[in-house]
Design a protein around this motif. Structure first.
Motif, short mmCIF file in Angstrom:
data_model
loop_
_atom_site.label_atom_id
_atom_site.label_comp_id
_atom_site.label_asym_id
_atom_site.label_seq_id
_atom_site.Cartn_x
_atom_site.Cartn_y
_atom_site.Cartn_z
N LEU B 300 0.83 -1.20 0.00
CA LEU B 300 0.00 0.00 0.00
C LEU B 300 0.87 1.26 0.00
O LEU B 300 0.53 2.25 -0.65
N GLY B 301 1.99 1.22 0.69
CA GLY B 301 2.87 2.38 0.76
C GLY B 301 3.42 2.76 -0.61
O GLY B 301 3.35 3.92 -1.04
N TRP B 302 3.94 1.77 -1.30
CA TRP B 302 4.56 2.05 -2.61
C TRP B 302 3.53 2.53 -3.62
O TRP B 302 3.74 3.51 -4.33
N ILE B 303 2.39 1.84 -3.69
CA ILE B 303 1.41 2.26 -4.71
C ILE B 303 0.76 3.59 -4.35
O ILE B 303 0.33 4.32 -5.23
N THR B 304 0.73 3.92 -3.07
CA THR B 304 0.25 5.25 -2.70
C THR B 304 1.18 6.31 -3.29
O THR B 304 0.73 7.31 -3.88
N MET B 305 2.48 6.10 -3.16
CA MET B 305 3.45 7.03 -3.73
C MET B 305 3.26 7.13 -5.25
O MET B 305 3.25 8.22 -5.82
N GLU B 306 3.14 6.00 -5.89
CA GLU B 306 2.97 6.00 -7.35
C GLU B 306 1.69 6.73 -7.75
O GLU B 306 1.65 7.46 -8.72
N TRP B 307 0.66 6.44 -6.97
CA TRP B 307 -0.64 7.03 -7.30
C TRP B 307 -0.55 8.56 -7.21
O TRP B 307 -1.06 9.28 -8.07
N LYS B 312 -1.01 6.44 -11.43
CA LYS B 312 -1.25 5.03 -11.73
C LYS B 312 -0.43 4.12 -10.83
O LYS B 312 0.79 4.13 -10.89
N PRO B 313 -1.10 3.29 -10.05
CA PRO B 313 -0.38 2.30 -9.25
C PRO B 313 0.01 1.14 -10.17
O PRO B 313 -0.78 0.74 -11.02
N ALA B 348 8.80 2.37 5.28
CA ALA B 348 10.02 1.88 4.63
C ALA B 348 9.79 1.76 3.14
O ALA B 348 10.67 2.04 2.32
N SER B 349 8.60 1.35 2.78
CA SER B 349 8.28 1.19 1.37
C SER B 349 8.30 2.54 0.66
O SER B 349 8.80 2.66 -0.47
N MET B 350 7.79 3.56 1.32
CA MET B 350 7.80 4.89 0.73
C MET B 350 9.23 5.42 0.56
O MET B 350 9.56 6.02 -0.45
#
Ligand SMILES: Nc1ncnc2c1ncn2[C@@H]1O[C@H](COP(=O)(O)OP(=O)(O)O)[C@@H](O)[C@H]1O
Ligand SMILES: Nc1ncnc2c1ncn2[C@@H]1O[C@H](COP(=O)(O)OP(=O)(O)O)[C@@H](O)[C@H]1O
Ligand SMILES: Nc1ncnc2c1ncn2[C@@H]1O[C@H](COP(=O)(O)OP(=O)(O)O)[C@@H](O)[C@H]1O
Lengths: 112, 463, 463, 463, 112, 112
Positions: B300-307, B312-313, B348-350
């Motif tokens: 969720l962290g990474w795709i939030t950043m992408e979004w 687009k996640p 950490a993912s972000m």
């Protein structure tokens, strides 16, 4: 009009495409092909079964252009696809009778 | 080359800063081995000096043994096919088999080396015990079918630890993918196992220096992830960029493979983390839920950043986020609570997202598959972050007597800094030696044609 | 839309009939909670009110714990990569990543929600205990490293149940694949988890209404499969058919992926079914062999139908048959014998074949990947069929005192009917709400281009 | 055909030589059943006559049960998707689904047959107990939820053994891939299970002839690998070569699939080997490390040969080497030490390399996927090699009282020879019968078009 | 005889093929190609590496027809491949010298 | 010069390529194509969804040759690609205006 077919090395595609754009070519159709020629292939061995793979991955471009642009296009491809090493490819030029754009029905140079 | 030096210098500097910083809080007890905290001893250390525990004869527990057999198999699945696919899907199809092969053979070679001398150097006592173990158990001499480690057969413990030693060098593959010579790679990784992995492993889990500081690294944040991340960075910089990097399209050739790889890594990670408890007990339960939710939060962290950044996640984002979350929770999984694990994985993912995009771009190295960006960076976040999140107010298990959040943080920072320097410096020296002697980068022509046909005489796909 | 209503009405009618039918045999005890049978209590319910069991302090069993850790991991593997691949292989390559992503992110999001409030609502007691649990264990408050559920750490139980809650919504993905908006999907599934999955889960396994009827659903026939199948049907009808459905070729783009997915589902299903025993005991053995042979018989059932109908057994048929057999045995696995399991798997698979071919064609909905045809239909067959096959004369374990085949059948029918209505009605309402607010169907242009590039900015395969 | 006979004759001759040779060392006790050594009894035999053990009531151990449930699942993963992918990746894409299907359906059919009569014939006592068991437990009659085998539920034991019986026939698929008729194959394999697998299984593990000689076959060197290898050879020769063999390019269509398959076989093999201990005990630990290092050494052995022979180590070589090492350690895994396992894996892999390249070429058969070259040959090396490497001086567990290296070697050679002849002769007869009645080879046209569309009406890949 | 090459949108293939069948075309050869033209591509982003994919998947048809059918074929393709949106594609017509059917050795219009 | 396009059965590729080599053809470009023609396709069925796949996998060869070699090339392909069964394929011959080798810039027959 001319129908120009060129066989080039795959990693040169982007360069050629950009070069063609610059001289005003608006459309290109590209196909992944296998080329047999002077350039040698390689050997693959699978548990003792040896296969001589004598084709190489190439990319084929097809470009329809107006008579007057044709020479320029051949030159541009030659220049931008050149590495100087064997297997750089060929350019073939043929006469094109007629062209039609499906969307508008336009024909001739307008359709290119 | 000059650039290389300056980059490495920077990393080194940062690490020294970390260590220096930690001095503030810890005064002059840095190399003081009398410090008896040894938090790690709970997890691993008691296994080694099995003799010391004679008072209470160790007996085999079938439940713990069953779990540890599986945990070991799970870590194997992480490496093959998990990691191999995660990496393989990301390269161009002409290099697919080379990546699979690098992981597969590295994993095999390290397995054999582990039995020959690895286990002994990592987990027995030696004359330089702060730094490395002895050779008493070389060829597994002294280990017998009846030896017990804690509540499991010693052979099971040996095999479990083998998988860590075989996986870690394989992780580095992502840093130099698509341009390395196969024989050179094997030589480099053999030397690296010996001079980087085994010492750090001994220092953290074998009763050596780092454990004596009271550092917490439950399942291998420093030993596995920071180590691999830093080594990959050194090689990526040393080898230079791939031909056409930044100009040609180098899109992943098979994202579904990467997704399969990420999923198997996720599943296998339970073997890695929960297995590090070496028993099927209550702590195992805590480690388990933490691992699951940190991974999920990482996604969720990474795709939030992408979004937010591009609208687009992406699947690669989801997969990268899961691994980042898992890396971060690795050192922390037994000391934080589930909500802490969610926070750690998400954050950490972000940060790893930032490292793989902004940081990498601004520094300009070509770490092909972002080993440093994910394993290095998320590993560091996890290793230092746990010092905060283990506080009871964040749902963690709390600190040992006499330890405060600040002091724990210092210890963690010091152990991270130490690992970065040790690994960075030695990896760089090894790189130089192997590059000059055996050679590490393939010819331009071979790189163009792809390593599958030129190094291995095969092609991944036919019709 | 009108068509949608009529279809849904039909399903509802059928369900009411099932319930009505059951009344005949059960007189007026429908909502009578004093009925003490609670067959399900043997499997799950004692975990929840751990307090009640204080007389006999629960102790951790390492063997059971080892098994449950693995069982949990196996269910994770079912979802990622299992289910993702099973589905992904069946869509066109332009939508491959969208399906993988839908499963992957759904799985992650539900995992986090489970920790925040899911577990609490499903497995604790609440003021409306017939319908739903309370919020006492939100954020896993009250669960600690020492909490024991039965013979395993409570955290392990929480994680095991987490995987069910994360898998079930992911199953629905097959119903709306290739045409749904990603954000809308996440909103819908979050609401669905809350208003459909959690209540039904509580009613069946958490000590609520359905368990009080004496319904048998060992590992989730109603909770997981019928629930997911019905929701998928509602969305498939609601969203309408894919562009070009019935005209263009929509053949599976990568059947080997589907086969891998089906195989991993098969293997993982042991975690699902045998894990539902929550222990490594004798019943676990029975559940295990039943699961294996029902799947195998399912394969044979489906390809037999294909062989008779068109002369060629297909790989997709084999895979579909395996899943059908597994779905059918899910509620029944602890109460029938191995020969009964073979019969159930074989038969359910044949009926699912009929549902995926004839029924679907005649009704004309586009349930992209046959979630209803397989999970819904085989789930119903299993849920009601077990009432017959559990008879000792068919090798089953027999009925509880005072229960007859007929009465058990009625209870099963009622619980199936209830689940269909609950899930169908609420899913439809949620669909309407989300469709109007967030939007659920992608634009025609995006659907043509494929969701991979338009929703996620990626392509599955490059060269 | 004549060629076929001569080839088979050769194999037979060799086997007789092995047996004859063994006579020298064992005098005339060949068929002497009073010989009480029964080394195998430790591993399997006590399970069968559970009644005999009444003095000491068997109790269920949850740890052992947990492990055996998993071990069973691991063997399932070996078959599907493991073996299916290992094989499927190696054929041309037009036959991909046919291979997946052959493995998948064979696995399913054998599972059902095992419950109906397989288990009973293999593991109960019968009137011709030297050769085959009885039908007392047909349909699993007499097995109940409470039955215990050793320390695990009998149902778990039944399922574990089921997976062996389902995997072995599936192994044979590699011998006739790309040219067999699907129905003919199912008939052949059903007969083969009944007349080859079940008797040999009973003779080795069910208290029959071979076990009475004192032969050691811990996890199935003869029962599984030599059996499958020989049967595959017979069918490969019987069916004749594939159209275009040796002329057209028949390169593997998807090597990554083969790599995934090999990795899952590797991981699953722990279920196979360690599971054969039927407990999570100390011996399990020994078996585990041996399995790991033999596989790793197998990888190194094969790629060493390739490197020397052609300068390029290949992924297919690595994968083949791993399987060769695993096959070789299978019978030996509980009696040799880790260094012995490395030696055995390394050596067996080299010999298998020679069999798959030189031997196959010189004899000229088309064993499509080298079942004989790998399973047959490495199986033989393992079965006889263990007699040497089990010596204490090589780190092995040593010999039983009264047994010498020479005598053990003779017994091993005899059991291998016996298995080759039994399997070779019966397989050949079955081949003839099924070929004449049902038909075994597809038409030339179908073979050209590929079996996927012609036998199964599907295509593996679309866009 | 004429050799007609048409580049169209992939999902229109079935429609075009059927339309051609109806007017008596007996054989078509189809290739999956990538088209560059006025129609824009899309952007893909992989962990920060951005790739502008400016080709689009297209399908290329090659049809050899008799002189008299040529016009009809161009019309039919234009009609059946039309969506009216950008990227509908082009039709190219060239002269065809000679045709031969391999199976029978027939040449000319008979071989089509 | 002539530009010869041949559509043949895939498994005949090696044979044809070797036959062409023997008569002095030095370069060939090969594309995997789908052929629609008299030869029938097959039906695929996926859980009740039936698809009539009426194309067949074929291989397309493109060979540019000098005027004088053209006839020989057509003959050689005809002979080596022949199985006598339906679907053996077609050979199309067109005029080729101009050829250029990219590596050297050579044109005309020298470039072939
Ligand atoms: N006569 C020809 N007709 C069609 N394609 C050709 C011909 N000659 C060469 N090609 C194509 O051009 C590619 C490059 O040709 P090659 O002979 O290898 O090197 P070079 O272009 O340097 O002479 C070949 O792989 C093939 O695809
Ligand atoms: N001059 C050309 N030569 C060859 N192919 C062309 C040419 N122009 C267009 N095409 C092909 O036709 C496709 C559609 O053209 P495009 O310019 O995008 O839209 P439109 O057909 O609506 O004008 C392109 O993707 C390309 O494959
Ligand atoms: N008129 C045509 N234009 C383009 N390609 C054609 C034409 N006719 C046939 N082909 C190609 O030749 C292949 C073989 O043709 P087909 O009619 O099936 O058999 P045959 O060659 O025996 O007459 C077709 O699959 C198609 O690819």
């Amino acid at each position: 009009m001319k129908f120009i077919t060129a066989v080039i090395k795959p990693f040169k595609l982007d360069e050629v495409r950009e070069a063609l754009s610059e001289i005003g070519v608006q459309g290109i159709t590209v196909t992944e092909v296998k080329g047999f020629g002077r350039q040698k292939g390689h050997t693959e061995l699978y548990r003792g079964a040896e296969y001589v793979i004598d084709f190489l991955p190439k990319v084929k471009l097809e470009v329809a252009v107006s008579e007057k642009l044709a020479k320029k296009v051949v030159e541009t491809i030659t220049k931008s696809a050149l590495t100087g090493k064997i297997g750089d490819g060929k350019i073939f030029v043929m006469d094109l009778d007629q062209v039609q754009r499906i969307r508008t029905g336009e024909t001739g140079d307008d359709a290119l | 080359m000059k650039k290389l030096f300056s980059k490495l210098g920077m990393v080194g500097l940062l690490s020294f800063l970390l260590i220096g910083f930690s001095q503030v809080g810890m005064s002059n007890e840095v190399f003081d081995l009398s410090n008896g905290t040894m938090l790690l001893a709970d997890n691993h250390a008691e296994i080694v000096p099995a003799v010391e525990a004679v008072e209470q004869a160790p007996t085999l527990d079938t439940g713990d043994t069953a779990w540890m057999i599986i945990a070991t198999i799970l870590v194997i699945v992480m490496a093959i096919p998990g990691l191999a696919l995660f990496y393989g899907g990301l390269v161009r199809s002409k290099n697919m088999l080379s990546v699979l092969m690098q992981v597969f053979v590295t994993f095999s070679l390290m397995s054999v080396l582990w039995v020959i001398y690895g286990y002994s150097l990592a987990f027995t006592e030696g004359p330089y015990n702060n730094w490395i173990g002895g050779l008493g158990a070389a060829f597994l001499g002294g280990v017998s079918g009846d030896s017990i480690s804690g509540t499991i057969p010693e052979y099971v413990f040996v095999t479990f630890q083998l998988t860590f030693a075989a996986l870690t060098p394989a992780l580095i593959v992502g840093g130099f993918a698509e341009r390395i010579k196969f024989p050179g790679m094997l030589v480099f990784l053999t030397l690296w196992l010996t001079t980087v992995y085994l010492p750090i492993c001994h220092m953290v889990w074998g009763g050596g220096l780092i454990s004596s500081w009271g550092a917490i690294d439950f399942a291998g944040g420093t030993v596995v992830h920071i180590n691999a991340g830093v080594a990959a960075l050194v090689l990526a910089i040393g080898l230079g960029k791939r031909l056409g990097y930044g100009k040609e399209v180098m899109a992943p050739h098979n994202m579904p493979m990467t997704m399969i790889g990420a999923s198997l890594l996720w599943a296998g990670w339970f073997g890695f983390n929960v297995g590090s408890e070496l028993a099927a007990d209550s702590t195992a339960g805590l480690v388990m839920i933490n691992t699951q939710v940190a991974a999920a939060a990482g996604v969720l962290g990474w795709i939030t950043m992408e979004w937010m950044a591009r609208g687009k996640p992406s699947m690669l984002g989801g997969a990268s986020g899961a691994i980042s979350g898992l890396v971060a929770i690795t050192p922390a999984c037994a000391v934080v609570g589930p909500m802490g694990a969610i926070a750690l994985g998400f954050l950490a993912s972000m940060i790893a997202y930032w490292a793989c995009t902004s940081l990498k771009k601004s520094l300009g190295y070509d770490d092909s598959l972002d080993v440093f960006g994910i394993h290095g960076v998320a590993g560091i976040v996890g290793a230092v972050g746990l010092a905060i999140l283990m506080a009871p107010k964040f749902g963690g298990v709390g600190y040992d007597e006499g330890v405060t959040m600040m002091s724990q943080f210092m210890v963690q920072a010091k152990s991270v800094g130490f690992t970065i320097i040790w690994c960075g410096v030695i990896s760089f020296i090894l790189f130089k030696i192997v590059d000059v002697t055996v050679g590490l980068r393939v010819s331009e022509e071979d790189e163009r044609a792809g390593l599958d046909t030129t190094s291995h005489g095969e092609t991944a796909y036919h019709s």
